[in-house]
Write a protein that holds these residues in place. Structure first.
Motif, short mmCIF file in Angstrom:
data_model
loop_
_atom_site.label_atom_id
_atom_site.label_comp_id
_atom_site.label_asym_id
_atom_site.label_seq_id
_atom_site.Cartn_x
_atom_site.Cartn_y
_atom_site.Cartn_z
N MET A 1 29.93 -24.12 -36.74
CA MET A 1 28.65 -24.61 -36.22
C MET A 1 27.70 -23.43 -35.92
O MET A 1 26.50 -23.51 -36.17
N GLN A 2 28.27 -22.34 -35.38
CA GLN A 2 27.43 -21.17 -35.08
C GLN A 2 26.78 -20.65 -36.36
O GLN A 2 25.61 -20.29 -36.39
N LYS A 3 27.57 -20.67 -37.44
CA LYS A 3 27.07 -20.20 -38.75
C LYS A 3 25.96 -21.13 -39.24
O LYS A 3 24.91 -20.68 -39.69
N THR A 4 26.18 -22.46 -39.10
CA THR A 4 25.18 -23.44 -39.55
C THR A 4 23.85 -23.25 -38.82
O THR A 4 22.78 -23.41 -39.40
N LEU A 5 23.94 -22.92 -37.52
CA LEU A 5 22.72 -22.86 -36.70
C LEU A 5 22.06 -21.48 -36.74
O LEU A 5 20.99 -21.30 -36.15
N GLU A 6 22.71 -20.54 -37.44
CA GLU A 6 22.25 -19.15 -37.44
C GLU A 6 20.76 -19.00 -37.75
O GLU A 6 20.05 -18.27 -37.08
N ASN A 7 20.28 -19.71 -38.79
CA ASN A 7 18.88 -19.54 -39.19
C ASN A 7 17.96 -20.62 -38.65
O ASN A 7 16.90 -20.88 -39.22
N THR A 8 18.36 -21.31 -37.58
CA THR A 8 17.49 -22.33 -36.98
C THR A 8 17.03 -21.81 -35.63
O THR A 8 17.51 -20.78 -35.16
N LYS A 9 16.12 -22.57 -35.00
CA LYS A 9 15.66 -22.09 -33.69
C LYS A 9 16.71 -22.30 -32.61
O LYS A 9 16.54 -21.87 -31.48
N PHE A 10 17.83 -22.98 -32.98
CA PHE A 10 18.88 -23.23 -31.99
C PHE A 10 20.03 -22.23 -32.10
O PHE A 10 21.12 -22.46 -31.60
N SER A 11 19.78 -21.12 -32.79
CA SER A 11 20.82 -20.11 -32.97
C SER A 11 21.35 -19.67 -31.60
O SER A 11 20.57 -19.41 -30.68
N GLY A 12 22.69 -19.64 -31.47
CA GLY A 12 23.30 -19.19 -30.21
C GLY A 12 23.32 -20.23 -29.12
O GLY A 12 23.62 -19.92 -27.96
N CYS A 13 23.04 -21.52 -29.45
CA CYS A 13 23.03 -22.54 -28.40
C CYS A 13 24.47 -22.87 -27.96
O CYS A 13 25.42 -22.62 -28.70
N PRO A 14 24.64 -23.42 -26.74
CA PRO A 14 26.00 -23.72 -26.25
C PRO A 14 26.71 -24.77 -27.10
O PRO A 14 26.05 -25.70 -27.61
N ILE A 15 28.03 -24.61 -27.26
CA ILE A 15 28.85 -25.59 -28.00
C ILE A 15 30.00 -26.00 -27.08
O ILE A 15 30.75 -25.15 -26.60
N VAL A 16 30.10 -27.31 -26.80
CA VAL A 16 31.09 -27.80 -25.83
C VAL A 16 32.01 -28.81 -26.51
O VAL A 16 31.53 -29.68 -27.25
N ALA A 17 33.33 -28.70 -26.26
CA ALA A 17 34.28 -29.64 -26.86
C ALA A 17 34.67 -30.71 -25.84
O ALA A 17 34.99 -30.40 -24.69
N VAL A 18 34.61 -31.99 -26.26
CA VAL A 18 34.94 -33.11 -25.35
C VAL A 18 35.71 -34.20 -26.09
O VAL A 18 35.76 -34.23 -27.32
N ALA A 19 36.30 -35.09 -25.30
CA ALA A 19 36.81 -36.36 -25.84
C ALA A 19 36.18 -37.43 -24.96
O ALA A 19 36.63 -37.66 -23.83
N ALA A 20 35.09 -38.04 -25.45
CA ALA A 20 34.33 -38.98 -24.63
C ALA A 20 35.14 -40.24 -24.35
O ALA A 20 35.06 -40.84 -23.30
N LYS A 21 35.94 -40.66 -25.35
CA LYS A 21 36.72 -41.90 -25.19
C LYS A 21 38.08 -41.66 -25.84
O LYS A 21 38.31 -42.05 -26.99
N PRO A 22 38.99 -40.97 -25.11
CA PRO A 22 40.29 -40.67 -25.71
C PRO A 22 40.97 -41.95 -26.18
O PRO A 22 40.93 -42.98 -25.51
N GLY A 23 41.54 -41.89 -27.40
CA GLY A 23 42.22 -43.06 -27.94
C GLY A 23 41.30 -43.99 -28.69
O GLY A 23 41.73 -44.99 -29.25
#
Length: 574
Positions: free
Chosen positions: A152-174
C-alpha cells in the motif's frame, strides 16, 4: 456553557465487500460504549447506518486546542458504488478525512483505486484500514499484514496521500454470520489514529446556504425534519429555505445538532432542520438552499483535467455520466484549448474569458493522445507541448440543479463493474452554466471556439505574370464564390488571392499582387509545355518524373479558421 463539539466528517470508502459498513458499526459502537460508557439513550442516538451516517464521540485531542470539548467523527459510509460517486462528490466540500478500507486478503481492487481517485480530488487527508485480518492464518498473520502495508505504501507513493497511516483491523471477526459476542480487533488503535489525523477544517459561513439532505421524516406535532450536512454558508432559526427540485420554499421552525436544539449552523455541520406542512415522502435525498441561489442548467463550460488512471482517449462528441452538484446525468462533451500560441500562458483560476479565441479539439490533449508520429518529431525538438489548461462544453440530456463553481466528474459508469479498469475519466470545475433552454441560439454563438482548416491544391497553368489557374482545392460542386478574396500561398513563396471560379470543374483563378517570380514562371511554363507537347501517353512518364523530383508541382495552400458556433459559417484569416 456547553462544552464545544467539533465535527469532522470522515468518508468511509472502499471496494464492495471490503467491510465498510461493519467498520462504521464497530467504530460507532466502540466509540459510544467501550470508549466512554455513555447512557443507553445516547447510544441509540439515531445512528442511521442504512443511510451511511453514524458517529463516534471522543475527547478533543490536544492538537485541536485547549479546554474541554468533544471531537465528533461523523462517519459517511458510502454504500453501493454508483451512489458512492454521487455521495462523495456531493459532499466533496465537507469530507475532511477519508478512510480507505482494503480487504487485506485481496489488496487494492478496481473500486479501491476509484475511491483513491475520488479521495485525491475531494479530500485532504487519508487513513488506510486493512480490514479482515482475522481471515489470515494466525502463524502468518503479522508477516502478511507487513507485506500488504509495504504494498500500500508503494501504491500511495506518487499520490498526495504518500506516507499516510495504515492500520490493521478485524471489524467483524468471523464475518457477517458470526455472533455479536466476537469483539472487533484493532478498533481502539484506529480511533487513536483518527484522533491524531483530525484537524480544524476550514469552514466558511459566508455565501449562500446549501445543504445535502440524506434523510427526511416527520415527527408528530412537530413537522418534517430534514437531516444532512451543510455544504456551504449557514442557516438560522426563522430563515426561509428552498427545496429547488420541488420549487418549494419553507421556513425553518427549529434545528438540532447532536440532539441539542440550536439556533444557528454553518458549513460542515451535521444538522436536523424542522419545517412545517411538508410531506417527507417528497424528498428522500437532495438539496435545500437559500431561495433562488441554485441555478438549473442545460449546458455548462468547465475547466478540466483527465484522471491519469482512465484508459483510453477522451473524445469530443462522446457521452459520459456527468456528476455535478448532487445529480448524475448523461452529457455530451466538446473539448477545446487555448490557441497554440497561448499554450504556456498562465490561466486565471475559476474564471472563463468569453473575449478570447479557443481552439476546437477532437479529443482532450494529453501525452497519450499526441500520436506517435508527432512524438517522434517532438522528441527531436524536445518535450511535447500541452496546454496548461483545457476546457469542455457539456450538454446535458436533462437539466441539472447545482451551485456555481461546483465540482464536476465525468465517468463511464456503464463499463462492466468487474472489468479491471478505472471508470472515472475527468474532473473539473463548473465555470459557467447555461440556464436558457435555447442556449444553442442565445448563448453558444458567444463562445469563440474555432476549427483550423487547411486545404491544398495545385497550380495548373500560368495566365500571365499576375494570374494563375489552380485546381484540386475545391470539389466540382463547391460554391467558389464564398472563397473569393481569401489569401493563399504558393509553395514557391508567392502570396495570392482567390479571384473567382474558372470553368465548371472546380478550377479557380488566383491573382498574385506582387507578380510571379521568374523562377516560378519558368517552372510552371516548362510544366505546361511538357503537358501540351506530350499526349495522354506521356502523362504517366511526366507523373513518374515528378515523383522522382525533377518537376515538382507548385502547390497552393489555403488556411483559414471557422468558428464552430457561428451561424453564418464565416471563414476568417488572420
Amino acid at each position: 456553557m456547553a462544552a464545544r463539539v467539533l465535527n469532522v466528517n470522515v468518508g468511509v470508502l472502499g471496494h464492495i465487500d471490503s467491510g465498510k459498513t461493519a467498520l462504521a458499526r464497530a467504530l460507532s459502537t466502540t466509540g459510544s460504549t467501550a470508549a466512554f460508557d455513555r447512557a443507553p439513550q445516547s447510544r441509540a442516538r439515531g445512528i442511521t447506518l442504512d443511510l451511511g451516517f453514524s458517529c463516534l464521540r471522543t475527547a478533543l485531542p490536544p492538537q485541536l486546542g485547549p479546554g474541554p470539548g468533544e471531537l465528533q467523527l461523523t462517519l459517511v459510509d458510502c454504500p453501493g458504488h454508483a451512489s458512492l460517486i454521487r455521495t462523495i462528490i456531493g459532499g466533496a466540500q465537507i469530507i475532511d478525512l477519508m478512510m480507505l478500507v482494503i480487504d487485506v486478503t485481496k489488496g487494492m481492487q478496481t473500486q479501491s483505486a476509484e475511491c483513491l481517485v475520488i479521495g485525491q480530488i475531494a479530500c485532504q487527508k487519508m487513513v488506510v484500514v486493512l480490514n479482515k485480518i482475522d481471515l489470515l492464518p494466525e502463524g502468518k498473520r503479522q508477516s502478511a499484514i507487513e507485506k500488504m502495508t509495504k504494498k500500500m505504501q508503494k501504491t500511495l507513493e506518487n499520490t498526495k496521500f504518500s506516507g499516510c497511516p495504515i492500520v490493521a483491523v478485524a471489524a467483524k471477526p468471523g464475518g457477517p454470520e458470526a455472533p455479536e459476542s466476537e469483539n472487533p480487533q484493532g478498533i481502539s488503535e484506529l480511533i487513536e489514529v483518527l484522533k491524531s489525523q483530525a484537524y480544524l477544517p476550514s469552514r466558511d459561513p459566508s455565501g449562500h446556504f446549501l445543504m445535502a439532505v440524506d434523510h427526511c421524516f416527520s415527527i408528530k406535532g412537530q413537522g418534517t425534519v430534514m437531516t444532512g450536512t451543510i455544504l456551504s454558508g449557514s442557516v438560522s432559526l426563522g430563515d426561509n429555505v428552498e427545496i429547488p427540485a420541488l420549487k418549494v420554499t419553507k421556513r425553518v421552525k427549529s434545528m438540532q445538532m447532536f440532539h441539542t436544539p440550536v439556533t444557528y449552523a454553518m458549513q460542515g455541520d451535521r444538522v436536523g432542520v424542522c419545517v412545517t406542512q411538508f410531506d417527507p415522502k417528497l424528498l428522500e435525498r437532495g438539496l435545500i438552499c437559500t431561495p433562488d441561489s441554485l441555478h438549473t442548467i442545460h449546458a455548462a463550460i468547465i475547466s478540466l483535467k483527465k484522471i491519469q488512471y482512465f484508459r483510453g482517449a477522451l473524445l469530443t462528441k462522446a457521452k459520459f455520466h456527468i456528476t455535478v452538484g448532487h445529480e448524475t446525468v448523461m452529457g455530451r462533451v466538446m473539448f477545446f484549448s487555448p490557441a497554440p500560441a497561448n499554450f504556456s500562458e498562465e490561466i486565471q483560476e475559476n474564471v472563463f474569458d468569453f473575449e478570447k479565441d479557443y481552439l476546437y479539439q477532437e479529443q482532450y490533449l494529453s501525452k497519450d493522445s499526441v500520436s506517435s508520429e508527432e512524438n517522434k518529431e517532438n522528441d527531436q525538438a524536445g518535450e511535447v507541448q500541452l496546454p496548461k489548461q483545457q476546457w469542455a462544453l457539456l450538454e446535458f440530456e436533462k437539466p441539472v440543479t447545482c451551485p456555481k463553481l461546483c465540482l464536476v466528474i465525468g465517468s463511464k459508469l456503464d463499463t462492466d463493474i468487474h472489468a479491471n479498469t478505472c471508470r472515472l475519466a475527468f474532473h473539473g470545475v463548473l465555470l459557467h452554466g447555461m440556464e436558457d433552454k435555447n442556449y444553442t441560439e442565445t448563448f453558444l454563438p458567444k463562445l469563440k471556439v474555432y476549427k483550423q482548416k487547411h486545404k491544398e491544391g495545385q497550380v495548373e497553368r500560368v495566365m500571365d505574370d499576375y494570374n494563375v489557374i489552380g485546381r484540386s482545392l475545391f470539389k466540382k460542386e463547391t460554391n467558389i464564390q464564398i472563397f473569393v478574396g481569401l489569401k493563399v500561398k504558393l509553395s514557391t513563396g508567392e502570396d495570392g488571392i482567390i479571384d473567382g471560379g474558372f470553368g465548371q470543374s472546380g478550377k479557380f483563378k488566383i491573382r498574385i499582387p506582387d507578380g510571379l517570380k521568374p523562377d516560378t514562371k519558368m517552372l510552371l511554363t516548362a510544366a505546361s509545355k511538357k503537358k501540351s507537347k506530350g499526349g495522354k501517353g506521356d502523362m504517366t512518364k511526366e507523373d513518374e518524373s515528378s515523383k522522382n523530383g525533377s518537376a515538382q508541382p507548385v502547390t497552393i495552400s489555403l488556411i483559414f479558421k471557422r468558428y464552430v458556433f457561428d451561424t453564418q459559417k464565416k471563414m476568417i484569416q488572420s
